[in-house]
Scaffold this motif. Sequence first.
Motif, PDB file in Angstrom:
ATOM      1  N   TYR A 153      -6.327   1.108  -0.274  1.00  0.00           N
ATOM      2  CA  TYR A 153      -5.279   1.418   1.067  1.00  0.00           C
ATOM      3  C   TYR A 153      -6.037   0.573   1.744  1.00  0.00           C
ATOM      4  CZ  TYR A 153      -8.437   5.475   2.196  1.00  0.00           C
ATOM      5  OH  TYR A 153      -8.307   6.182   2.182  1.00  0.00           O
ATOM      6  N   ASP A 154      -5.278   0.105   3.219  1.00  0.00           N
ATOM      7  CA  ASP A 154      -6.192  -0.474   4.173  1.00  0.00           C
ATOM      8  C   ASP A 154      -6.281  -1.285   4.149  1.00  0.00           C
ATOM      9  OD1 ASP A 154      -6.257  -0.431   7.142  1.00  0.00           O
ATOM     10  OD2 ASP A 154      -8.765   0.481   6.778  1.00  0.00           O
ATOM     11  N   ARG A 155      -8.012  -1.786   3.510  1.00  0.00           N
ATOM     12  CA  ARG A 155      -8.525  -2.571   3.191  1.00  0.00           C
ATOM     13  C   ARG A 155      -8.797  -2.754   1.970  1.00  0.00           C
ATOM     14  NH1 ARG A 155     -14.108   0.378   5.358  1.00  0.00           N
ATOM     15  NH2 ARG A 155     -12.922   0.781   7.159  1.00  0.00           N
ATOM     16  N   TYR A 156      -8.574  -4.347   1.738  1.00  0.00           N
ATOM     17  CA  TYR A 156      -9.678  -4.850  -0.474  1.00  0.00           C
ATOM     18  C   TYR A 156     -10.218  -4.809  -0.590  1.00  0.00           C
ATOM     19  CZ  TYR A 156      -5.098  -8.055  -0.037  1.00  0.00           C
ATOM     20  OH  TYR A 156      -3.588  -8.385  -0.031  1.00  0.00           O
ATOM     21  N   ILE A 157     -10.812  -4.535  -1.038  1.00  0.00           N
ATOM     22  CA  ILE A 157     -12.541  -4.758  -1.626  1.00  0.00           C
ATOM     23  C   ILE A 157     -12.412  -5.756  -2.666  1.00  0.00           C
ATOM     24  CG2 ILE A 157     -14.006  -3.174  -4.074  1.00  0.00           C
ATOM     25  CD1 ILE A 157     -11.488  -1.115  -3.831  1.00  0.00           C
ATOM     26  N   ASP A 158     -14.090  -5.883  -1.475  1.00  0.00           N
ATOM     27  CA  ASP A 158     -14.739  -7.317  -1.708  1.00  0.00           C
ATOM     28  C   ASP A 158     -15.190  -7.823  -2.576  1.00  0.00           C
ATOM     29  OD1 ASP A 158     -14.064  -7.622   1.194  1.00  0.00           O
ATOM     30  OD2 ASP A 158     -15.802  -7.212   1.317  1.00  0.00           O
ATOM     31  N   GLY A 159     -14.971  -8.642  -3.860  1.00  0.00           N
ATOM     32  CA  GLY A 159     -15.531  -8.545  -4.826  1.00  0.00           C
ATOM     33  C   GLY A 159     -14.347  -8.119  -5.420  1.00  0.00           C
ATOM     34  N   MET A 160     -13.488  -7.550  -6.622  1.00  0.00           N
ATOM     35  CA  MET A 160     -12.476  -6.592  -6.713  1.00  0.00           C
ATOM     36  C   MET A 160     -11.438  -7.307  -6.760  1.00  0.00           C
ATOM     37  SD  MET A 160     -15.438  -5.608  -8.379  1.00  0.00           S
ATOM     38  CE  MET A 160     -14.252  -4.402 -10.171  1.00  0.00           C
ATOM     39  N   GLU A 161     -10.803  -6.969  -7.848  1.00  0.00           N
ATOM     40  CA  GLU A 161      -9.426  -7.153  -7.812  1.00  0.00           C
ATOM     41  C   GLU A 161      -8.075  -5.468  -8.111  1.00  0.00           C
ATOM     42  OE1 GLU A 161      -6.110  -9.516  -7.346  1.00  0.00           O
ATOM     43  OE2 GLU A 161      -7.387  -9.066  -6.190  1.00  0.00           O
ATOM     44  N   PHE A 162      -7.549  -5.064  -7.553  1.00  0.00           N
ATOM     45  CA  PHE A 162      -7.213  -4.068  -7.505  1.00  0.00           C
ATOM     46  C   PHE A 162      -5.779  -3.883  -7.198  1.00  0.00           C
ATOM     47  CE2 PHE A 162     -11.377  -2.516  -7.543  1.00  0.00           C
ATOM     48  CZ  PHE A 162     -12.122  -1.517  -8.841  1.00  0.00           C
ATOM     49  N   ASP A 163      -4.849  -2.893  -7.284  1.00  0.00           N
ATOM     50  CA  ASP A 163      -3.286  -2.827  -6.467  1.00  0.00           C
ATOM     51  C   ASP A 163      -3.625  -2.292  -4.833  1.00  0.00           C
ATOM     52  OD1 ASP A 163      -2.662  -3.149  -9.188  1.00  0.00           O
ATOM     53  OD2 ASP A 163      -1.658  -1.380  -9.185  1.00  0.00           O
ATOM     54  N   SER A 164      -2.679  -2.551  -4.000  1.00  0.00           N
ATOM     55  CA  SER A 164      -3.274  -2.428  -2.962  1.00  0.00           C
ATOM     56  C   SER A 164      -2.372  -1.748  -1.777  1.00  0.00           C
ATOM     57  CB  SER A 164      -4.638  -2.890  -2.315  1.00  0.00           C
ATOM     58  OG  SER A 164      -3.181  -4.464  -2.154  1.00  0.00           O
ATOM     59  N   VAL A 165      -2.269  -1.479  -1.088  1.00  0.00           N
ATOM     60  CA  VAL A 165      -1.365  -1.052  -0.096  1.00  0.00           C
ATOM     61  C   VAL A 165      -1.969  -1.045   1.601  1.00  0.00           C
ATOM     62  CG1 VAL A 165       0.054   0.351   1.065  1.00  0.00           C
ATOM     63  CG2 VAL A 165      -0.611   0.861  -0.775  1.00  0.00           C
ATOM     64  N   THR A 166      -1.971  -2.260   2.253  1.00  0.00           N
ATOM     65  CA  THR A 166      -2.337  -2.754   3.907  1.00  0.00           C
ATOM     66  C   THR A 166      -1.558  -3.065   4.118  1.00  0.00           C
ATOM     67  OG1 THR A 166      -2.675  -5.234   2.874  1.00  0.00           O
ATOM     68  CG2 THR A 166      -4.104  -3.866   1.586  1.00  0.00           C
TER      69      THR A 166
END
Length: 347
Positions: A153-166
């Motif tokens: 949430y708020d930001r992506y995780i560098d180098g990883m691919e996960f569901d996200s909310v931003t």
Amino acid sequence: MPRPKSNKVTLRDIANIMGMTPATISKALRDGNDISEETRQKVKKVAEEMGYRPNILARSLVQRRSFMLGVVVPNLRISFFSEVTRGMYERARERDYEAIIVVNDEISENEERNLEFLSALGVDGILIDAVPGENNNPVFERLIKRRIPIVAYDRYIDGMEFDSVTIDDEKACFDVVEYLVQQNRKNILFLGPTEKLFVARGRYRGYLKGLDFHNLPFEKRLVVPCDLDPADAESKMAHTMASGLHFDAVICVGGLVAYGGGQAILKSGRSIPEDVMLAEFGDNDVVARLGVPFLTVYQFPYEMGQKAVDLLLELVESTEPRSTCKHKIINTKLVYHEIGVRRYEHT
């Protein structure tokens, strides 16, 4: 009301008193759709009078879930994260889960310890605003192997691919530039990191895009990098002003940066907003301590937290794995804070 021999009240105890099966009692307490509202209320009343408390361990053994969600927060001093977290634990409670909250303080070693702790605790999933960089990617990969769902949430995780909310950071900062131009501000300074942090990269792109759209020349001196720390922001801003650089507005990456930058502006003898308009992201309460008007990008943090939980529970409760990740975007709103007054400007 009869009491069981043991001090610990069980579903069977309630069932014996009400002449029902333990399964019916369990469904009533969980608001099962196949149980009438009248029965649910009666069961809940008796359970409360008897002092019943759910046995989380027993439930987790039966259903092979802990009904606990891990929440990793960067910094609870920032009101944005406090509101996101509130949205998360309230939504988790609505969905019959508990939220276990840990703080990484933007330190990768803390984050690694947090993630391993939550994994050992047996949480059903993890919500995380990760430390910038890829230091903990091996940890995330281990969590994936353990089949622990993760939502950023708020930001992506560098180098990883996960569901996200931003939010759409680029668009939000573009809107800030547009607002400042409408206020006849033409020398707009950008204060904060521009590369390391996911949200900062997007906001910096929006800043550049806004300048270009409004035919404002880019000046490298008007980009002042600093840490997400009020002391560093104040120091860098004070140094910039001492150089004699002219600017009439400042876009700050976050609230702590805005507080430090605002302190330096005021200490220099300049006024806000007459001499310099101050803009920031996060609607941080700390900025209000400056006692001056300022513009903020309100990110609807409570709703972000709720949507993040919904997205995580979609993964937790799904029987079929998804082949692609989902990315939810939260709309933003520009809010101009006068002293003691909040006025919405744009959707």
